[in-house]
Design an enzyme around this catalytic site. Structure first.
Site, short mmCIF file in Angstrom:
data_model
loop_
_atom_site.label_atom_id
_atom_site.label_comp_id
_atom_site.label_asym_id
_atom_site.label_seq_id
_atom_site.Cartn_x
_atom_site.Cartn_y
_atom_site.Cartn_z
N ARG A 118 0.82 -1.22 0.00
CA ARG A 118 0.00 0.00 0.00
C ARG A 118 0.85 1.26 0.00
NH1 ARG A 118 -2.47 0.39 6.07
NH2 ARG A 118 -0.81 -0.69 7.14
N GLY A 151 -4.84 -2.01 0.04
CA GLY A 151 -3.93 -0.93 -0.35
C GLY A 151 -4.19 0.40 0.34
N ARG A 215 14.90 -1.95 2.64
CA ARG A 215 14.79 -2.72 3.87
C ARG A 215 15.64 -3.97 3.79
NH1 ARG A 215 9.10 -1.58 4.93
NH2 ARG A 215 8.65 0.26 3.71
N ASP A 288 11.20 -7.04 7.10
CA ASP A 288 10.74 -6.11 6.07
C ASP A 288 10.51 -4.73 6.66
OD1 ASP A 288 8.60 -7.72 7.33
OD2 ASP A 288 7.25 -6.35 6.30
N ASP A 298 8.22 2.18 9.32
CA ASP A 298 6.95 1.46 9.41
C ASP A 298 6.32 1.53 10.79
OD1 ASP A 298 6.58 0.89 6.82
OD2 ASP A 298 6.78 -1.28 6.99
#
Ligand code: AMP
Ligand code: MG
Length: 536
Positions: A118, A151, A215, A288, A298
């Site tokens: 997304r 998404g 990442r 990730d 994140d």
């Protein structure tokens, strides 16, 4: 490319004309397919995909600092064109949107291809100072990596990502940044606790910004597929673009690769030591979600330590194993670096070079941790006995349920000639526990006071140094939740109000004591304040 119009804003509004240099697209192999249908993408680092337009983009908040770095004026921020571009409805000249392909270990297990499900990068801008900043929309619609999801992102998680990115920056913690938060005017359906109660929530899009969004998982995916060509291309690209000092040493041999891995290990150690200093719990340290630049990346079900508890995780998805609990973050980062090292191993004949990198993580973490102990306790140096002193204190704080932020901030005010617990009363969550723990705390404080006297540093300087390491204001979970509640009711002004406080986390801010209080009782078990799901 897609059906998104290129904005005409650039003509009437020259400031929104960025300079782009889309190196990731230019230098790495891409997916020949364009568009969002879900697929496995082999031999490619990215897929071209445009943001999906939204109904009614509206700017809800922005970071003035980040706008300044990018050379965007305040008037341009307020222009409709800004919300159109950063809500995914228009592209500026030079933007070439894509989703990156990566894999990752989730909760300790290899998860295969994940990718930007997304997040859509709009382009890599070069600002007036020559710095490279990648602009990435989170929640901008389907990509080839969306798997079974939509998404999109909800307002609550977008507010949390926007605020925390900037709060961490002001705390001095390496992090990706946030430029803007745009409401989409569309609903997103989420089952917040995965318990069969889906409901529509307001949607939003954050524009996050970083020199690189690479990442660990970008390197793990080609390794897992035996695609050594792509692995090598990615490594050399990352060194050239993101670690140019290493690239300038000439040919890309094993020694350059080793120095690069060592740098990643060092930066990761520095980042984790900062997290532990300020009481930040990431909540989803999957590979990730580990940045190759050692940036916090994140922001999902993260949380801040209120009462000191090394076993606390904010993430309800993690409540059984508590893999990502506060106190385990240093060793989880090491585990993640081992996964990265393994992914890089085909490029090394001498794997000892990789072990050296991992050792560097351990050494740098120990150094930074000791440095933090000295700064937090207000000592000129950290001795072995001080490491024990802090371990003992952590145990006391955990046993007696004491607020981490308030206690450490209060240490600067201890009267070293008459150290007593009384001034710390406001940091305790339980009066009975406080009364019971008073003797052990008094004993600890006496030992501490004696140590400070022996250290004999100037009291004024000592205080300044401590206050620069022990923040007064952190983005407590309940503070963010209050802002979210208001925004969901239609009043987003609390977002920038809270950001304003978080701009100076180490300063005394008269009149803002409400932002520096311990978690109120009502927030103890409330969703968003003490626990969060991955649903976002
Ligand atoms: P995270 O745990 O947020 O790091 O996400 C793990 C993976 O799931 C990444 O590949 C994300 O892009 C993807 N993902 C998470 N939420 C969504 C969503 N709403 N739509 C599409 N992909 C998502
Ligand atoms: Mg992620």
């Amino acid at each position: 490319m897609g059906n998104i119009p290129h904005s005409t804003a650039t003509k009437s509004d020259p400031v929104l004309a960025f300079e782009f240099d889309n190196a990731f697209l230019r230098e790495l192999p891409g997916d020949p397919e364009v568009g969002p249908w879900v697929r496995q993408v082999e031999g490619a680092a990215w897929s071209r995909v445009a943001p999906t337009p939204v109904a009614a983009p509206r700017l809800l908040a922005h970071s003035a600092e980040m706008a300044r770095v990018l050379g965007i004026g305040e008037a341009d921020i307020r222009s409709p064109a800004f919300a159109e571009v950063f809500g995914g409805n228009a592209l500026l000249a030079g933007m070439d949107p894509f989703a990156a392909n990566y894999g990752g270990h989730q909760f300790g297990h290899w998860a295969g291809q994940l990718g930007d499900g997304r997040a859509i990068t709009l382009g890599e801008t070069i600002n007036a100072a020559g710095q490279r900043w990648e602009l990435q929309l989170k929640g901008a619609g389907l990509t080839p990596y969306s798997r079974t999801a939509d998404g999109r992102a909800v307002l609550r998680s977008s507010i949390r990502e926007f605020l925390c990115s900037e709060a961490m920056h002001h705390l001095g913690v390496p992090t990706t940044r946030a430029l803007s938060l745009v409401g989409t005017g569309e609903a997103v359906v989420r089952d917040m606790f995965y318990d069969g109660h889906p409901k529509p929530e307001p949607g939003a899009i954050v524009c996050r910004v970083a020199p690189s969004f690479l990442r660990f998982g970008n390197f793990e995916l080609p390794y897992s597929r035996g695609d050594l060509l792509l692995l090598r291309q990615l490594v050399e690209f990352c060194i050239r673009r993101d670690y140019p000092d290493l690239a300038s040493e000439g040919s890309m041999d094993e020694r350059v690769h080793a120095r690069w891995f060592g740098e990643i290990c060092e930066r990761t150690a520095v980042m984790i030591a900062h997290w532990m200093r300020v009481g930040f719990v990431h909540g989803v340290m999957n590979t990730d979600n580990m940045s190759i630049l050692g940036l916090t990346i994140d922001y999902g079900p993260y949380g801040w330590i209120d009462n000191y508890d090394p076993d606390w995780t904010p993430n309800t998805t993690d409540r059984h194993g508590r893999r990502y609990r506060f106190g385990w973050q240093p060793k989880i980062a090491y585990w993640n670096l081992m996964r990265l090292g393994q992914a890089l191993s085909p490029l090394f004949e001498d794997v000892q070079l990789l072990n050296d990198g991992l050792q560097r993580y351990a050494d740098v973490y120990t150094r930074e941790d000791r440095n933090n102990i000295a700064r937090k306790l207000g000592l000129r140096e950290c001795r072995d006995e001080d490491v024990e002193r802090v371990q003992e204190l952590h145990q006391l704080l955990a046993d007696a349920e004491v607020d981490m932020t308030l206690f450490f901030r209060g240490l600067a005010d201890v009267d070293v000639d008459a150290p007593v617990l009384q001034p710390f009363a406001h940091a305790f969550y339980d009066d009975e526990k406080r009364t019971a723990a008073e003797p052990v705390f008094d004993a600890w404080l006496s030992g501490y006071a004696a140590r400070v006297k022996e250290d004999a540093s100037d009291p004024g300087e000592r205080r300044l140094r401590m206050n620069a390491a022990n923040p007064k204001y952190v983005l407590r979970n309940y503070l963010a939740q209050q802002v979210i509640d208001r925004a969901e009711q239609g009043d987003p002004s609390g977002i920038e109000e809270l950001l304003e406080v978080m701009r100076r986390p180490y300063d005394e801010q008269p009149g803002r004591d409400d932002f520096a209080r311990k978690r109120p009782d009502w927030a103890r078990e409330r969703a968003g304040c003490s626990m969060l799901s991955c649903s976002s």
